[in-house]
Design a protein around this motif. Structure first.
Motif, PDB file in Angstrom:
ATOM      1  N   ALA A 248       0.833  -1.209   0.000  1.00  0.00           N
ATOM      2  CA  ALA A 248       0.000   0.000   0.000  1.00  0.00           C
ATOM      3  C   ALA A 248       0.866   1.256   0.000  1.00  0.00           C
ATOM      4  CB  ALA A 248      -0.936  -0.012   1.202  1.00  0.00           C
ATOM      5  N   VAL A 249       1.957   1.247   0.760  1.00  0.00           N
ATOM      6  CA  VAL A 249       2.859   2.409   0.808  1.00  0.00           C
ATOM      7  C   VAL A 249       3.497   2.635  -0.567  1.00  0.00           C
ATOM      8  CG1 VAL A 249       5.061   3.228   1.767  1.00  0.00           C
ATOM      9  CG2 VAL A 249       3.316   2.293   3.280  1.00  0.00           C
ATOM     10  N   LEU A 250       3.888   1.559  -1.241  1.00  0.00           N
ATOM     11  CA  LEU A 250       4.474   1.702  -2.570  1.00  0.00           C
ATOM     12  C   LEU A 250       3.476   2.313  -3.555  1.00  0.00           C
ATOM     13  CD1 LEU A 250       6.433  -1.659  -2.962  1.00  0.00           C
ATOM     14  CD2 LEU A 250       7.396   0.626  -2.648  1.00  0.00           C
ATOM     15  N   LEU A 251       2.240   1.805  -3.524  1.00  0.00           N
ATOM     16  CA  LEU A 251       1.219   2.324  -4.437  1.00  0.00           C
ATOM     17  C   LEU A 251       0.879   3.778  -4.111  1.00  0.00           C
ATOM     18  CD1 LEU A 251      -1.097  -0.823  -4.560  1.00  0.00           C
ATOM     19  CD2 LEU A 251       0.501  -0.030  -6.331  1.00  0.00           C
ATOM     20  N   ALA A 252       0.704   4.070  -2.810  1.00  0.00           N
ATOM     21  CA  ALA A 252       0.373   5.449  -2.403  1.00  0.00           C
ATOM     22  C   ALA A 252       1.549   6.382  -2.666  1.00  0.00           C
ATOM     23  CB  ALA A 252      -0.024   5.472  -0.932  1.00  0.00           C
ATOM     24  N   GLY A 253       2.770   5.920  -2.368  1.00  0.00           N
ATOM     25  CA  GLY A 253       3.955   6.752  -2.614  1.00  0.00           C
ATOM     26  C   GLY A 253       4.105   7.105  -4.075  1.00  0.00           C
ATOM     27  N   ALA A 254       3.821   6.138  -4.938  1.00  0.00           N
ATOM     28  CA  ALA A 254       3.892   6.398  -6.376  1.00  0.00           C
ATOM     29  C   ALA A 254       2.865   7.451  -6.778  1.00  0.00           C
ATOM     30  CB  ALA A 254       3.671   5.106  -7.160  1.00  0.00           C
ATOM     31  N   ALA A 255       1.648   7.309  -6.244  1.00  0.00           N
ATOM     32  CA  ALA A 255       0.600   8.285  -6.577  1.00  0.00           C
ATOM     33  C   ALA A 255       0.969   9.678  -6.058  1.00  0.00           C
ATOM     34  CB  ALA A 255      -0.734   7.828  -5.995  1.00  0.00           C
ATOM     35  N   LEU A 256       1.453   9.738  -4.821  1.00  0.00           N
ATOM     36  CA  LEU A 256       1.785  11.043  -4.228  1.00  0.00           C
ATOM     37  C   LEU A 256       2.978  11.707  -4.925  1.00  0.00           C
ATOM     38  CD1 LEU A 256       1.300  10.241  -0.436  1.00  0.00           C
ATOM     39  CD2 LEU A 256      -0.138  11.696  -1.896  1.00  0.00           C
ATOM     40  N   VAL A 257       4.009  10.926  -5.245  1.00  0.00           N
ATOM     41  CA  VAL A 257       5.158  11.525  -5.914  1.00  0.00           C
ATOM     42  C   VAL A 257       4.779  11.959  -7.331  1.00  0.00           C
ATOM     43  CG1 VAL A 257       6.410   9.613  -7.049  1.00  0.00           C
ATOM     44  CG2 VAL A 257       7.676  11.393  -5.884  1.00  0.00           C
ATOM     45  N   GLY A 258       3.875  11.235  -7.957  1.00  0.00           N
ATOM     46  CA  GLY A 258       3.387  11.649  -9.276  1.00  0.00           C
ATOM     47  C   GLY A 258       2.715  13.009  -9.213  1.00  0.00           C
ATOM     48  N   VAL A 259       1.908  13.210  -8.170  1.00  0.00           N
ATOM     49  CA  VAL A 259       1.246  14.515  -7.985  1.00  0.00           C
ATOM     50  C   VAL A 259       2.274  15.588  -7.657  1.00  0.00           C
ATOM     51  CG1 VAL A 259      -0.357  15.781  -6.497  1.00  0.00           C
ATOM     52  CG2 VAL A 259      -0.962  13.496  -7.300  1.00  0.00           C
ATOM     53  N   ALA A 260       3.218  15.277  -6.740  1.00  0.00           N
ATOM     54  CA  ALA A 260       4.212  16.267  -6.315  1.00  0.00           C
ATOM     55  C   ALA A 260       5.130  16.681  -7.464  1.00  0.00           C
ATOM     56  CB  ALA A 260       5.048  15.700  -5.168  1.00  0.00           C
ATOM     57  N   GLU A 261       5.422  15.754  -8.350  1.00  0.00           N
ATOM     58  CA  GLU A 261       6.359  16.027  -9.433  1.00  0.00           C
ATOM     59  C   GLU A 261       5.694  16.570 -10.696  1.00  0.00           C
ATOM     60  OE1 GLU A 261      10.027  15.332  -9.371  1.00  0.00           O
ATOM     61  OE2 GLU A 261       9.358  15.610  -7.297  1.00  0.00           O
ATOM     62  N   SER A 262       4.381  16.470 -10.783  1.00  0.00           N
ATOM     63  CA  SER A 262       3.703  16.897 -12.011  1.00  0.00           C
ATOM     64  C   SER A 262       3.897  18.398 -12.245  1.00  0.00           C
ATOM     65  CB  SER A 262       2.209  16.565 -11.951  1.00  0.00           C
ATOM     66  OG  SER A 262       1.577  17.347 -10.968  1.00  0.00           O
ATOM     67  N   GLY A 263       4.320  18.708 -13.424  1.00  0.00           N
ATOM     68  CA  GLY A 263       4.498  20.102 -13.812  1.00  0.00           C
ATOM     69  C   GLY A 263       5.781  20.730 -13.319  1.00  0.00           C
ATOM     70  N   ALA A 264       6.606  20.014 -12.568  1.00  0.00           N
ATOM     71  CA  ALA A 264       7.867  20.584 -12.079  1.00  0.00           C
ATOM     72  C   ALA A 264       8.880  20.614 -13.212  1.00  0.00           C
ATOM     73  CB  ALA A 264       8.407  19.756 -10.921  1.00  0.00           C
TER      74      ALA A 264
ATOM     75  N   ALA B 243      11.355  17.529 -14.198  1.00  0.00           N
ATOM     76  CA  ALA B 243      10.817  16.319 -13.580  1.00  0.00           C
ATOM     77  C   ALA B 243      10.924  15.163 -14.561  1.00  0.00           C
ATOM     78  CB  ALA B 243       9.371  16.529 -13.162  1.00  0.00           C
ATOM     79  N   ASN B 244      11.294  13.998 -14.044  1.00  0.00           N
ATOM     80  CA  ASN B 244      11.371  12.826 -14.914  1.00  0.00           C
ATOM     81  C   ASN B 244      10.380  11.743 -14.485  1.00  0.00           C
ATOM     82  OD1 ASN B 244      12.651  11.788 -12.666  1.00  0.00           O
ATOM     83  ND2 ASN B 244      14.687  11.910 -13.570  1.00  0.00           N
ATOM     84  N   ILE B 245       9.682  11.987 -13.386  1.00  0.00           N
ATOM     85  CA  ILE B 245       8.597  11.087 -12.974  1.00  0.00           C
ATOM     86  C   ILE B 245       7.307  11.763 -13.433  1.00  0.00           C
ATOM     87  CG2 ILE B 245       7.502   9.892 -11.043  1.00  0.00           C
ATOM     88  CD1 ILE B 245      10.135  10.231  -9.490  1.00  0.00           C
ATOM     89  N   THR B 246       6.881  11.393 -14.649  1.00  0.00           N
ATOM     90  CA  THR B 246       5.787  12.127 -15.287  1.00  0.00           C
ATOM     91  C   THR B 246       4.511  11.316 -15.459  1.00  0.00           C
ATOM     92  OG1 THR B 246       6.713  11.507 -17.427  1.00  0.00           O
ATOM     93  CG2 THR B 246       7.356  13.663 -16.523  1.00  0.00           C
ATOM     94  N   SER B 247       4.513  10.055 -15.054  1.00  0.00           N
ATOM     95  CA  SER B 247       3.307   9.239 -15.174  1.00  0.00           C
ATOM     96  C   SER B 247       3.253   8.256 -13.999  1.00  0.00           C
ATOM     97  CB  SER B 247       3.309   8.465 -16.503  1.00  0.00           C
ATOM     98  OG  SER B 247       4.353   7.506 -16.506  1.00  0.00           O
ATOM     99  N   TYR B 248       2.071   7.675 -13.785  1.00  0.00           N
ATOM    100  CA  TYR B 248       1.942   6.727 -12.681  1.00  0.00           C
ATOM    101  C   TYR B 248       2.800   5.481 -12.898  1.00  0.00           C
ATOM    102  CZ  TYR B 248       0.104   3.877  -8.929  1.00  0.00           C
ATOM    103  OH  TYR B 248       0.008   3.090  -7.822  1.00  0.00           O
ATOM    104  N   PRO B 249       2.868   4.896 -14.086  1.00  0.00           N
ATOM    105  CA  PRO B 249       3.766   3.736 -14.266  1.00  0.00           C
ATOM    106  C   PRO B 249       5.225   4.060 -13.943  1.00  0.00           C
ATOM    107  CG  PRO B 249       2.215   3.845 -16.078  1.00  0.00           C
ATOM    108  CD  PRO B 249       2.037   5.117 -15.283  1.00  0.00           C
TER     109      PRO B 249
END
Length: 165
Positions: A36-52, A55-61
Motif C-alpha cells: 500500500a505504501v508503494l502504491l500510495a507513494g507512487a501516486a503522491l510523488v506523481g502529484v508532487a512532481e507533475s508540472g515541475a 521532472a522525470n517522474i511524469t506518469s503513474y507507471p
C-alpha cells in the motif's frame, strides 16, 4: 558483548510458539502495508512532481517503477524526485522500506531458528534414547563378565583346594 539477561529473554521469546507465529503475522502485515505504501507513494510523488521543471517522474507507471526501485534500494537513477515534496515522499518511502525489510528478515530468521531448535530437540531425544540403550547393554555385558570371572575364580579356588596333598 550481549548481557546474559538479554540472551535469556531472547531465548525464551524464540522458544515460544506464539512469539514465532506473531513474527509470521507481522511479516504478512508488513508486506501488505508496504504494498500500500508503494502504491500510495507512487501516486503522491506523481502529484508532487507533475508540472515541475526537469521532472522525470511524469506518469503513474514511471512513479510506480521509481517507488519499487527506491524501496528495494536499487536506485538506478533513471527516475528521481526533483521537488521538495517529492523528496520528502521519497525519504518516507525509503524509511518505510528499510523498516519493512528489517521486520520481514527478523520474521524469517525467527522461523529458521525455530525449525533448527525443533530439529535439535528431536536429535537430542534420539541421541539420549540411543545412549540409554547402549548404557543398558553395557551394564548387562559387564554383569555377564562379572559372573564369568566369578565362575572362573570359583573353579580356580575349587581346583586349588582339591589338588592339595
Amino acid at each position: 558483548m550481549v548481557p546474559s539477561f538479554l540472551v535469556s529473554v531472547l531465548n525464551r521469546l524464540f522458544r515460544n510458539e506464539v512469539w514465532r507465529r506473531l513474527h509470521a503475522q507481522a511479516a504478512l502485515w508488513v508486506t501488505v502495508v508496504m504494498t500500500a505504501v508503494l502504491l500510495a507513494g507512487a501516486a503522491l510523488v506523481g502529484v508532487a512532481e507533475s508540472g515541475a521543471p526537469h521532472a522525470n517522474i511524469t506518469s503513474y507507471p514511471k512513479a510506480l517503477w521509481w517507488s519499487i526501485e527506491t524501496a528495494t534500494t536499487v536506485g538506478y537513477g533513471d527516475f528521481y524526485p526533483v521537488t521538495l515534496w517529492g523528496r520528502v515522499i521519497a525519504s518516507l518511502l525509503m524509511l518505510s522500506a528499510i523498516t519493512a525489510f528489517g521486520v520481514i528478515t527478523a520474521a524469517l530468521a525467527t522461523w529458521f531458528v525455530g525449525r533448527a531448535e525443533q530439529d535439535m530437540i528431536r536429535l537430542s531425544k534420539t541421541v539420549g534414547s540411543h545412549a540409554r540403550e547402549d548404557a543398558e547393554a553395557l551394564r548387562s555385558e559387564l554383569h555377564t563378565l562379572h559372573e564369568r570371572f566369578d565362575h572362573v575364580e570359583n573353579l580356580i579356588r575349587d581346583k586349588g583346594t582339591h589338588s592339595a596333598p
